[in-house]
Design a protein around this motif. Structure first.
Motif, PDB file in Angstrom:
ATOM      1  N   VAL A   1       0.853  -1.194   0.000  1.00 60.68           N
ATOM      2  CA  VAL A   1       0.000   0.000   0.000  1.00 60.68           C
ATOM      3  C   VAL A   1       0.885   1.238   0.000  1.00 60.68           C
ATOM      4  O   VAL A   1       1.835   1.343   0.789  1.00 60.68           O
ATOM      5  N   SER A   2       0.569   2.186  -0.889  1.00 60.15           N
ATOM      6  CA  SER A   2       1.295   3.451  -0.956  1.00 60.15           C
ATOM      7  C   SER A   2       0.470   4.552  -0.314  1.00 60.15           C
ATOM      8  O   SER A   2      -0.729   4.398  -0.061  1.00 60.15           O
ATOM      9  N   TRP A   3       1.094   5.700  -0.085  1.00 57.70           N
ATOM     10  CA  TRP A   3       0.360   6.838   0.451  1.00 57.70           C
ATOM     11  C   TRP A   3      -0.685   7.322  -0.540  1.00 57.70           C
ATOM     12  O   TRP A   3      -1.739   7.820  -0.145  1.00 57.70           O
TER      13      TRP A   3
ATOM     14  N   ALA B   1       6.981  13.214   5.604  1.00 59.14           N
ATOM     15  CA  ALA B   1       8.141  12.561   4.992  1.00 59.14           C
ATOM     16  C   ALA B   1       7.793  11.982   3.627  1.00 59.14           C
ATOM     17  O   ALA B   1       8.666  11.794   2.773  1.00 59.14           O
ATOM     18  N   ALA B   2       6.504  11.700   3.409  1.00 60.76           N
ATOM     19  CA  ALA B   2       6.036  11.190   2.110  1.00 60.76           C
ATOM     20  C   ALA B   2       5.412  12.314   1.271  1.00 60.76           C
ATOM     21  O   ALA B   2       4.737  12.044   0.270  1.00 60.76           O
ATOM     22  N   ASN B   3       5.642  13.572   1.700  1.00 59.61           N
ATOM     23  CA  ASN B   3       5.096  14.752   1.011  1.00 59.61           C
ATOM     24  C   ASN B   3       3.570  14.733   0.958  1.00 59.61           C
ATOM     25  O   ASN B   3       2.952  15.103  -0.052  1.00 59.61           O
TER      26      ASN B   3
ATOM     27  N   GLU C   1       4.475   0.521   1.603  1.00 54.12           N
ATOM     28  CA  GLU C   1       5.686   0.447   0.785  1.00 54.12           C
ATOM     29  C   GLU C   1       6.891   1.010   1.525  1.00 54.12           C
ATOM     30  O   GLU C   1       8.021   0.562   1.336  1.00 54.12           O
ATOM     31  N   ALA C   2       6.628   2.019   2.361  1.00 53.43           N
ATOM     32  CA  ALA C   2       7.731   2.660   3.090  1.00 53.43           C
ATOM     33  C   ALA C   2       8.255   1.791   4.221  1.00 53.43           C
ATOM     34  O   ALA C   2       9.268   2.118   4.850  1.00 53.43           O
ATOM     35  N   GLY C   3       7.581   0.683   4.511  1.00 52.85           N
ATOM     36  CA  GLY C   3       8.024  -0.183   5.598  1.00 52.85           C
ATOM     37  C   GLY C   3       7.399   0.199   6.927  1.00 52.85           C
ATOM     38  O   GLY C   3       6.684   1.198   7.041  1.00 52.85           O
TER      39      GLY C   3
END
Length: 295
Positions: A179-181, A208-210, A261-263
């Motif tokens: 899953v992404s932001w 951090a993910a804008n 996805e970012a962990g």
């Protein structure tokens, strides 16, 4: 112990008024002014600037006021112990709402068995209020998960807790391998109130993910972790919480942890207490015990 000038300055730093300070201390306004000038001369620093009608405490003054407050709180506690050594002991601490769900009950159980305390008071609040209670002496220590100025307090890291995104088990995002932001921005976000450590952690994580909270189609603010857990379980949106807060719901199959996805993010949970506390040894011992309960 500090002389009366420091006590006078502490009141002035709180009231920001010579008149109110004089009234609280039952002395004249010129006496207040003389004491402050004497203290500034002795220390060699400017503590107060005054341009009618505004009184400002300088940066050095604010630092001194914080120090005086800490010293006064600890002095009062030590003197009370010396005067009443046989009086049953009382312990008061603050905990954030999230940590009241799992960490605070563990510590209270330990204190009941290990400590000589006749009364234990646990105040559930948010990070900002918990830290403020340390400064005023309303709490002896605090369990918090939010970010704080580590130069202002002593602390023990008691756990690194996973901070996870969660949805209902039957939510569309639960079927995705990652899953992404961008995926998250399609759904309502359920978050804690302003002042909550969890909210601030999530805000930094999103930044951090804008991503900002304003990009979500709807924001639902709830000041209770249990209510958030129930809202997510019924499919009202997504949220980010400490895994321990939702561990039972995950095991039961009600909630699903999102594979971002970012962990996975882990965040420090801290036992925080004033500098130079006479109970520092006990706090260190309790912090060590809590670290041993992880996992």
């Amino acid at each position: 112990m500090l002389d009366n000038r420091y006590q006078t300055f502490l009141v002035l730093a709180t009231t920001r008024s010579y008149t109110q300070t004089a009234q609280q201390l039952y002395i004249t306004q010129p006496a207040v002014s003389q004491q402050i000038k004497s203290l500034e001369a002795e220390l060699g620093v400017t503590l107060v600037t005054y341009r009618r009608p505004h009184l400002t405490i300088t940066l050095a003054g604010r630092e001194l006021a914080d120090l005086v407050q800490r010293v006064q709180v600890q002095t009062d506690k030590v003197l009370d112990h010396l005067k009443h050594p046989r009086t049953p002991k009382h312990l008061t601490f603050s905990t954030t709402l999230s940590l009241s769900e799992f960490l605070a009950p563990q510590l209270i159980g330990h204190l009941q068995q290990a400590g000589p305390y006749q009364e234990i008071t646990c105040r559930v609040t948010n990070t900002q209020a918990a830290l403020a209670a340390l400064t005023t002496g309303a709490s002896d220590f605090a369990l918090i998960e939010g970010n704080f100025d580590k130069s202002q307090y002593d602390y023990q890291v008691v756990r690194q807790e996973p901070f996870v995104g969660v949805v209902a088990a039957d939510h569309p995002l639960a079927a995705l391998p990652t899953v992404s932001w961008t995926d998250l921005l399609n759904y309502p976000l359920i978050i804690r109130e302003t002042g909550s450590g969890s909210r601030e952690i999530l805000r930094h994580l999103a930044a951090a993910a804008n991503v900002s909270f304003a990009e979500f189609p709807q924001i639902v603010t709830v000041n209770n972790p249990t209510a958030i857990r129930e809202l997510v379980a019924q499919g009202s949106g997504i949220s980010f919480v400490y895994r321990s807060v939702v561990a039972t719901a995950i095991a039961r199959g009600d909630l699903h942890v999102l594979p971002l996805e970012a962990g996975q993010l882990k965040h420090d949970l801290d036992l925080v207490y004033p500098h130079d506390s006479y109970l520092a040894g006990a706090y260190q011992s309790w912090g060590e015990w809590l670290r041993g309960q992880q996992g």
